[in-house]
Design an enzyme around this catalytic site. Sequence first.
Site, mmCIF file in Angstrom:
data_model
loop_
_atom_site.group_PDB
_atom_site.id
_atom_site.type_symbol
_atom_site.label_atom_id
_atom_site.label_comp_id
_atom_site.label_asym_id
_atom_site.label_seq_id
_atom_site.Cartn_x
_atom_site.Cartn_y
_atom_site.Cartn_z
ATOM 1 N N HIS A 490 0.836 -1.210 0.000
ATOM 2 C CA HIS A 490 0.000 0.000 0.000
ATOM 3 C C HIS A 490 0.871 1.261 0.000
ATOM 4 O O HIS A 490 0.721 2.139 -0.868
ATOM 5 C CB HIS A 490 -0.916 -0.019 1.222
ATOM 6 C CG HIS A 490 -1.819 1.163 1.341
ATOM 7 N ND1 HIS A 490 -3.155 1.116 1.014
ATOM 8 C CD2 HIS A 490 -1.576 2.451 1.729
ATOM 9 C CE1 HIS A 490 -3.691 2.314 1.203
ATOM 10 N NE2 HIS A 490 -2.760 3.144 1.647
ATOM 11 N N GLU A 491 1.770 1.342 0.964
ATOM 12 C CA GLU A 491 2.611 2.539 1.046
ATOM 13 C C GLU A 491 3.568 2.629 -0.141
ATOM 14 O O GLU A 491 3.884 3.728 -0.611
ATOM 15 C CB GLU A 491 3.381 2.555 2.369
ATOM 16 C CG GLU A 491 2.514 2.539 3.614
ATOM 17 C CD GLU A 491 1.431 3.616 3.624
ATOM 18 O OE1 GLU A 491 1.636 4.690 3.000
ATOM 19 O OE2 GLU A 491 0.373 3.386 4.229
ATOM 20 N N HIS A 494 1.835 4.371 -2.940
ATOM 21 C CA HIS A 494 1.937 5.829 -2.793
ATOM 22 C C HIS A 494 3.314 6.319 -3.257
ATOM 23 O O HIS A 494 3.425 7.347 -3.932
ATOM 24 C CB HIS A 494 1.759 6.225 -1.319
ATOM 25 C CG HIS A 494 0.347 6.259 -0.843
ATOM 26 N ND1 HIS A 494 -0.665 6.920 -1.502
ATOM 27 C CD2 HIS A 494 -0.223 5.716 0.281
ATOM 28 C CE1 HIS A 494 -1.792 6.789 -0.830
ATOM 29 N NE2 HIS A 494 -1.551 6.060 0.251
ATOM 30 N N HIS A 497 3.676 6.639 -6.911
ATOM 31 C CA HIS A 497 2.994 7.859 -7.349
ATOM 32 C C HIS A 497 3.939 9.062 -7.246
ATOM 33 O O HIS A 497 3.955 9.944 -8.109
ATOM 34 C CB HIS A 497 1.749 8.067 -6.478
ATOM 35 C CG HIS A 497 0.664 8.869 -7.115
ATOM 36 N ND1 HIS A 497 -0.521 9.148 -6.471
ATOM 37 C CD2 HIS A 497 0.559 9.469 -8.319
ATOM 38 C CE1 HIS A 497 -1.297 9.871 -7.255
ATOM 39 N NE2 HIS A 497 -0.666 10.084 -8.382
#
Length: 703
Positions: A490-491, A494, A497
């Site tokens: 999940h992190e 990010h 991104h």
Amino acid sequence: MNEQQERKNPFFLPYNTPHDVAPFDHIRLEDYEEAMLEGIRRDDEQIEKLINNPEKPTFDNTIINVDDEKDNEGYYDLLSRVSSVFFNLLSAETNDEMDALAQKMSPILTKHANDIRLNEKLFERIKYVHRHHRKLSPEEKMLLDNCYDGFVRSGALLDAAGKERLRQLTEEASMLGLQFSQNLLKENKAFTLHITDEAQLDGLPDSAREAAALAAKEQEKEGWVFTLDFPSYSPFMTYSTQRELRRQMYMAKNTECTHDNTENNIEICKRLINLRREIAQLLGHKTYADYVLKHRMAGNVRNVYKLLNDLMAAYKPTAKKEVKAIEKMARKLEGKDFKLEPWDFGFYSHKLQLEKYNIDAEMLRPYFELSKVIEGVFGLANRLYGITFRENKDIPVYHPDVKAYEVFDKDGSYLAVFYADFHPRQGKQGGAWMTEYQGQWMERVDKKKPFSPENSKNVRPHVSVVMNLTKPTAEKPALLTLGEVETFLHEFGHSLHGMFANTRFESLSGTNVWWDFVELPSQFMENFAIEKEFLRTFAFHYETGEPLPDELIDRIVKSRNFNVAYACMRQVSFGLLDMAYYTKKDVFDEEIIPFEKKAWEKAMVLPQLPDTCMTVQFSHIMAGGYAAGYYSYKWAEVLDADAFAVFKKHGIFNQKTAQSFRDNILSKGGTENPMVLYKRFKGGEPTIDALLKRNGIKTAKTR
């Protein structure tokens, strides 16, 4: 001349580090305040030059300067440079002195931000450009609109009395948000469950016992110490047969910041809710939610409630069945008169999962050794996007736990610096997050010439993920649960991104997107966690080297939707609570705990306890930027399931699909409306169908 006289503040100097990363090893506590105050002075000097420019306001001499013009030498924005380090470390590696400095500087920094946003001469220039400007590219137009709207949403159109009131409200809100976080960290770290009788460890796996023994040793205590940090708390609540101790742990966790002490957050929450309502109404909105949602994909309160209610209608019947099945399991083991309490849910849920699927987190731990998981996650990024990671020990870090990597693109060019901070410690907030020490942007090489692709240098980002994963012990390396692997993914989503950002303006790059879009790249990556093709690349037993067996993977996949509806209703309940606070039109004068119970009651599938309270520890909506936006996780989940369905159709490692995801979403930041970006990738708008299908709520043939 002594050392003190010779030494200069490192924030004032060229860093002279690999890729100009922050020189953590040279920064001292006293450097922060000096650099912040000097950064404010330089900002003020630049603003004065800008508003006294005799030339007619243009996009180039006004908007670009307001957004990201660096200091006179063109090296850096000093205030941004020091603030990014200070406030990131305030979450990841703080202490009492840092906390005190944050209390001192926060109102000064808020006042400075207000001084800029409420500067009438500056706004007049921006307003002129907004009405009269040259033909702009889509990215330039987005920057101009964001700049103008940002000033309006910060009070630029208010009269003098309104501006003064807004200053008071925002400065107080800033201070209270900081106090909320500091209180929560102190309460979290203050509680320990100290066990000296080994019999009270009954049921706990070796991994939990070893971690607790290590924690006791670190605190110079005999026996075992359990804390409220997730890697300690979660296994205890799942495996401990000691019901009374589970109750103690649960109540400690769920009553944080409600006690009669200086860390009580109840009045802070009431005040924050009212401050935000008053700010929104001062700016012409009925509620704070109306103010926030104007710049979200959801658009308005009605659409948020539609999402939450649609999810409730789809998932609540299944969630009730899930809870009944767990109650049935508990009574089978304990007797027909047994009453299931919240501190029992994890324990008997685990028993049921074992019975139904013969799977649990401890079975998988030996296959998820942290260094192999890192290889797997990096390898996934390589297979999808062709990028590579190389640890560089010459890059300074702020704690020995932190690893620093150089990231290279598929053509071998430098892409980013990536920091990974894996384990809990005393001065670190709970949870997991991604942040940046430097964003991506395009710098003009020759400051006397206008911007062009030829007259620009792509300044690459320095991104960081901060987590609280299981620590290594004296006997074993760090062995993760599948849930922790998902957190890492999940992190890492990010961080991709941030790392793939490729825009002209820093304020539009990377994760600078609407908040109900920002979770798409992160939640998208979680999908890979149960894909056999991915697990095959890294999931090997840490002692034998044997791969994770196929039949165990099959059990993981089959158990994927175990309690999925319960988990969905939990998220919906948080969304309802958030909206209940921030759709208030009148002064909030109710008691927090009873208000909370009523606000999310229709999403509850377990009995509520009278003394527990989520609000006072709900950092996302009180101190973390998700106020009136917690629904974003479920909104983005619809997007991530829809997007991953495209990958499933063409192959989960399909590089053409991945390149489209990178080009249309990951690299574009906030340069266009997120729905435009998503449709460019998908070829159409997202639907809820893929999420319902993934969760087993709706079959593939159902329409």
